[in-house]
Scaffold this motif. Structure first.
Motif, short mmCIF file in Angstrom:
data_model
loop_
_atom_site.label_atom_id
_atom_site.label_comp_id
_atom_site.label_asym_id
_atom_site.label_seq_id
_atom_site.Cartn_x
_atom_site.Cartn_y
_atom_site.Cartn_z
N LYS A 183 0.81 -1.22 0.00
CA LYS A 183 0.00 0.00 0.00
C LYS A 183 0.84 1.28 0.00
O LYS A 183 0.29 2.37 -0.10
CB LYS A 183 -0.94 0.01 1.21
N GLY A 184 2.16 1.11 0.13
CA GLY A 184 3.03 2.28 0.05
C GLY A 184 3.33 2.63 -1.40
O GLY A 184 2.60 2.24 -2.31
N GLU A 357 1.30 -5.50 2.95
CA GLU A 357 0.66 -4.19 2.80
C GLU A 357 1.59 -3.07 3.23
O GLU A 357 1.55 -1.97 2.67
CB GLU A 357 -0.63 -4.14 3.62
N HIS A 358 2.44 -3.35 4.22
CA HIS A 358 3.23 -2.27 4.81
C HIS A 358 4.74 -2.53 4.83
O HIS A 358 5.48 -1.78 5.46
CB HIS A 358 2.76 -2.00 6.24
N LYS A 369 9.19 -2.89 7.88
CA LYS A 369 8.19 -1.88 7.58
C LYS A 369 8.81 -0.74 6.77
O LYS A 369 9.83 -0.17 7.17
CB LYS A 369 7.61 -1.32 8.88
N ASP A 371 7.90 2.68 3.77
CA ASP A 371 6.92 3.55 3.11
C ASP A 371 7.04 3.49 1.59
O ASP A 371 6.06 3.69 0.87
CB ASP A 371 7.12 5.01 3.56
#
Length: 562
Positions: A183-184, A357-358, A369, A371
């Protein structure tokens, strides 16, 4: 009457053959289509104006401008590892290069200026994509389906088809699960999103090749945290022509005084270019596995890499290769190794398994994790054009090449008549500046184009046995060269162990010598009629038909007059 004498009576038929009412070597009009308006397209257009006659040139370019890879690749730190004064056309030298190793933007500006100066854009249809190319055996042409900017399609044809779209052109995301889940921000080095603000972001960089080596030190000062996933080691060296570069082979900016001298003293500038080019031709001994040059250079580079990594045991063990120097393309990395030791950098030596997702999950199962994910994971290096290419007998070039493409002298392929690959399998892909190499590819091709026009030839294609012999010679020689060392490389189409599909079996000068003359004995030649001597025409030559022709030209031939 002697039994050996045969009387030829009026009306006698010789296999229904008829003389063509034209002089010897009359050139027929043909059409040449080049795919791509990068360096190859500009080279072909410029030289065609000066060396070909009765050849109609059309270039189709998928982008909205000239420049090819230098138009597309604009990631941070994108710089050529070839000296600027070698990475230029010999017929369009630029004495105003800003730096010894130029940025992608400056190289693009150079190509654009060449296109404008010589009026080459008139041959180009921008934002046009070749979708299919199919060989028409009966007509001796390539039937092309072309997509226009509005999405509509139209048909074109040509006797000669040139794939000038480049080897490192079709970028691709890695085959990793979860690319559509993340999702980043996801981006590829060859499709960079400009204006992106990386501050306060944690950024993952996947890949450890030349693009990553330039991106990582460029991003490191500006991000909150940088996580490079470096699966494989790579030799970090100075660029080509380091003898002429700055201290330690580093880049430098040319002073106004230097540029003024280059502009005002053509002889000085010519000598500088020649000496620099000559330096690039002295690397082949280094490429031998058992040479003293290989051993000493490898030890020296390993020592420098250790020092630049602050002798960090973990990083040194993983990043300093055990394979031969040059097995993968030696990668200049100004500030790269130093950047890996910074406090905001966390080097991961595990493979990437998937994206969530992350974040990014490595082979140990740890999720990192992030971005932003930057994929510096390269290109499709199968030597297959980005369009569907169907040759003689319905053969697909993509299927024929497969994982281990075989070609003829890096320029042609079996079953694909009148198709020229610039460059193809086992061409000189790692032999310093590509631009002088394109000169010799084009020169070779133009010899064949002219012969095709003058001798009533429908097509050429390399013989199966010639390709087989070239393949065997290439890979027998590769046993002694560094490219066959065990490393994962695009020179082997991403494989660790051969065959080496992207490298010429010899030095740069060796390549130039081989490509001086076409070996027609290696080619299948198909004529347009059932008589190969139809090109001899009505017995006249163009010289004697021309009222200003030199009727005693043979007196001036060097062999006769010496």
């Amino acid at each position: 009457m002697s039994p050996d004498i045969i009387l030829v009576r009026p009306g006698t038929s010789f296999d229904d053959y008829r003389v063509t009412e034209q002089p010897l070597f009359a050139k027929r009009h043909i059409r040449l289509v080049c795919v791509g308006a990068g360096a190859t397209g500009l080279e072909v257009a410029y030289k065609a104006e000066r060396f070909l006659q009765d050849v109609e040139i059309q270039i189709y370019e998928k982008n909205n401008d000239v420049g090819g890879t230098w138009l597309e690749n604009r990631y941070p730190g994108c710089t050529c590892d070839i000296p600027s004064h070698s990475y230029q056309f010999p017929w369009a030298r630029n004495s105003n290069w800003t730096q010894f190793y130029s940025s992608s933007e400056e190289i693009w500006r150079y190509f654009k200026s060449v296109a404008i100066k010589f009026g080459l854009e008139k041959y180009v249809k921008f934002e046009h994509k070749i979708k299919t190319a199919k060989w028409n055996e009966e007509r001796g042409v390539w039937d092309l389906t072309v997509q226009a900017p509005d999405g509509s399609k139209f048909l074109d044809h040509c006797e000669i088809l040139v794939n000038g779209s480049g080897v490192l052109n079709a970028w691709k995301y890695p085959n990793i699960q979860g690319l559509d889940t993340f999702k980043g921000k996801l981006m590829h080095s060859a499709n960079w999103e400009h204006g992106m603000d990386f501050k306060e972001n944690t950024v993952a960089v996947i890949g450890g090749g030349s693009s990553a080596v330039q991106i990582i030190p460029s991003l490191q000062p500006d991000v909150k945290k940088l996580i490079p996933f470096l699966r494989s080691p790579v030799w970090i060296t100075t660029g080509f022509g380091a003898k002429f570069a700055g201290p330690g082979g580093t880049n430098f900016t040319y002073s106004n005084e230097q540029k003024k001298t280059f502009n005002e003293d053509p002889e000085h500038y010519n000598q500088y270019c020649r000496e620099l080019e000559g330096e690039l031709n002295k690397r082949f001994t280094l490429m031998h596995l058992k040479s003293k040059d290989q051993a000493s250079s490898r030890n020296l580079v390993a020592s420098i890499m250790n020092e630049q990594l602050n002798n960090d045991t973990r990083l040194v063990k993983h990043l300093v290769p055990e394979f031969a120097l040059g097995c993968r393309r030696m990668t200049p990395g100004s500030g790269y190794l130093q950047s890996l030791t910074k406090s905001n950098v966390d080097v991961i030596t595990e493979d990437v398994v998937r994206l969530t997702e992350h974040g990014v999950v490595d082979a140990s199962g740890t999720e990192h994790k992030v971005d932003v994910v930057v994929c510096a994971t390269g290109f499709d290096t199968s030597f297959t054009p980005h369009f569907e290419c169907i040759g003689r007998g319905g053969k697909s070039l993509k299927e024929q090449f497969g994982d281990f493409p075989k070609g003829y002298l890096g320029i042609m392929a079996e079953n694909f008549p009148n198709l020229f690959l610039l460059i193809g399998p086992n061409g000189p892909a790692s032999h310093a500046s590509l631009l002088p190499i394109l000169e010799w590819h084009t020169r070779y091709m133009f010899q064949m184009v002219t012969k095709l026009q003058e001798e009533n030839i429908k097509c050429f294609d390399p013989k199966k046995e010639a390709i087989h012999d070239f393949y065997n010679h290439t890979h027998e020689l590769m046993k002694r060269l560094v490219w066959s060392s065990a490393c994962r490389s695009w020179f082997k189409n991403g494989k660790t162990h051969g065959p080496v599909t992207a490298i010429w079996p010899g030095s740069r000068l060796h390549y130039f010598e081989v490509m001086k003359k076409v070996r027609y004995e290696d080619l299948n030649i198909t004529y347009r009629s059932n008589n190969r001597f139809q090109f001899m025409g009505n017995g006249y030559t163009e010289t004697e038909i021309d009222k200003d022709g030199n009727a005693v030209w043979y007196f001036d031939d060097p062999f006769v007059s010496t």
